[in-house]
Design an enzyme around this catalytic site. Structure first.
Site, PDB file in Angstrom:
ATOM      1  N   LYS A 180       4.499   2.530  -2.524  1.00 26.34           N
ATOM      2  CA  LYS A 180       5.608   3.331  -1.996  1.00 26.34           C
ATOM      3  C   LYS A 180       6.950   2.665  -2.300  1.00 26.34           C
ATOM      4  O   LYS A 180       7.910   3.336  -2.651  1.00 26.34           O
ATOM      5  CB  LYS A 180       5.477   3.520  -0.465  1.00 26.34           C
ATOM      6  N   ARG A 233       5.093 -12.829   2.123  1.00 25.50           N
ATOM      7  CA  ARG A 233       5.276 -11.999   3.306  1.00 25.50           C
ATOM      8  C   ARG A 233       4.250 -12.413   4.337  1.00 25.50           C
ATOM      9  O   ARG A 233       3.047 -12.419   4.058  1.00 25.50           O
ATOM     10  CB  ARG A 233       5.074 -10.525   2.925  1.00 25.50           C
ATOM     11  N   ARG A 289      -3.400  -4.240   9.194  1.00 27.46           N
ATOM     12  CA  ARG A 289      -2.555  -3.161   8.659  1.00 27.46           C
ATOM     13  C   ARG A 289      -3.405  -2.003   8.154  1.00 27.46           C
ATOM     14  O   ARG A 289      -3.067  -0.844   8.351  1.00 27.46           O
ATOM     15  CB  ARG A 289      -1.665  -3.692   7.541  1.00 27.46           C
ATOM     16  N   ARG A 319       4.372   6.607  10.549  1.00 26.49           N
ATOM     17  CA  ARG A 319       3.028   6.023  10.580  1.00 26.49           C
ATOM     18  C   ARG A 319       2.203   6.481  11.766  1.00 26.49           C
ATOM     19  O   ARG A 319       1.067   6.044  11.930  1.00 26.49           O
ATOM     20  CB  ARG A 319       3.116   4.512  10.616  1.00 26.49           C
ATOM     21  N   ARG A 369       0.091  -9.762  -4.702  1.00 24.77           N
ATOM     22  CA  ARG A 369       1.477  -9.846  -4.234  1.00 24.77           C
ATOM     23  C   ARG A 369       1.698 -11.134  -3.448  1.00 24.77           C
ATOM     24  O   ARG A 369       2.755 -11.740  -3.489  1.00 24.77           O
ATOM     25  CB  ARG A 369       1.798  -8.629  -3.360  1.00 24.77           C
TER      26      ARG A 369
END
Ligand code: ADP
Length: 190
Positions: A16, A136, A147, A91, A130
């Site tokens: 996204k 992160r 998540r 969400r 990533r």
């Protein structure tokens, strides 16, 4: 011209952010990404950041009230008057309803809902990659598992909600970034 508001939906790691940035470039609209806004608030240590930090690092969802507060503020920026690319903004079902209301109060409605369809396997691979590039806190394995669970339990029903309330463009999220951008361009016709 009527404002153009486009909502991106999809699991974490679906792309996204990448596709959102391309839409921003191509359509000349601002990005409204709650994840980015929250990370920025955490980095600056604002009251919002302090409220959101722990839940984000654990991979949970920030409260609907906080999210809708952010969205209201962003929609009222003069730069968003012509529309926005909304990434990760919805969400939960209350957020879907809340956003519809905020837009309606401003004489707006979503022009398009774009769902990036990617399998769990692909997501896990992407987030692991990533993690070696960015750092992160919520890309740690336990947080990723949370998540994905939050996505399945709370966000997947949002897709069904939009499917009954309007047209959703389901875009296969596998392929090169260019291929996916092209699919989106064809689907939304601009
Ligand atoms: P991802 O799409 O990979 O989950 P984001 O950068 O969009 O990453 O979001 C990071 C985190 O910010 C989420 O895991 C969640 O804790 C919080 N967040 C962002 N948007 C929302 C939202 N609409 N509702 C609740 N929490 C959110």
């Amino acid at each position: 011209m009527a404002p153009f508001d486009l909502l991106l939906l999809g699991p974490p790691g679906a792309g996204k952010g990448t596709q959102g940035a391309r839409l921003v470039q191509r359509l000349g609209l601002p990005k409204l990404a709650t994840g980015d806004l929250l990370r920025d608030a955490v980095a600056r240590g604002t009251a919002l950041g302090q409220a959101a930090r722990a839940v984000m690092e654990a991979g949970g969802l920030v409260s609907d009230d906080l999210i809708l507060g952010i969205v209201r503020e962003e929609l009222d920026r003069p730069t968003a008057a012509a529309g926005a690319i909304l990434d990760g903004v919805v969400r939960t079902l209350p957020q879907a309803e809340g956003l519809a209301k905020l837009l309606a109060e401003r004489g707006r409605q979503l022009s398009h809902v774009v769902f990036l369809d990617v399998t769990d396997e692909e997501i896990l691979g992407r987030i692991a990659r990533r993690r070696t590039e960015e750092s992160r806190a919520d890309d740690a394995p336990e947080a990723v598992a949370r998540r994905l669970k939050a996505y399945r339990d709370q966000t997947a029903p949002v897709l069904a909600w939009y499917e009954t309330h309007g047209r959703v463009h389901r875009i296969p999220g596998l392929g090169t970034m260019d291929q996916i951008s092209e699919r989106i361009r064809q689907a939304i016709g601009r």
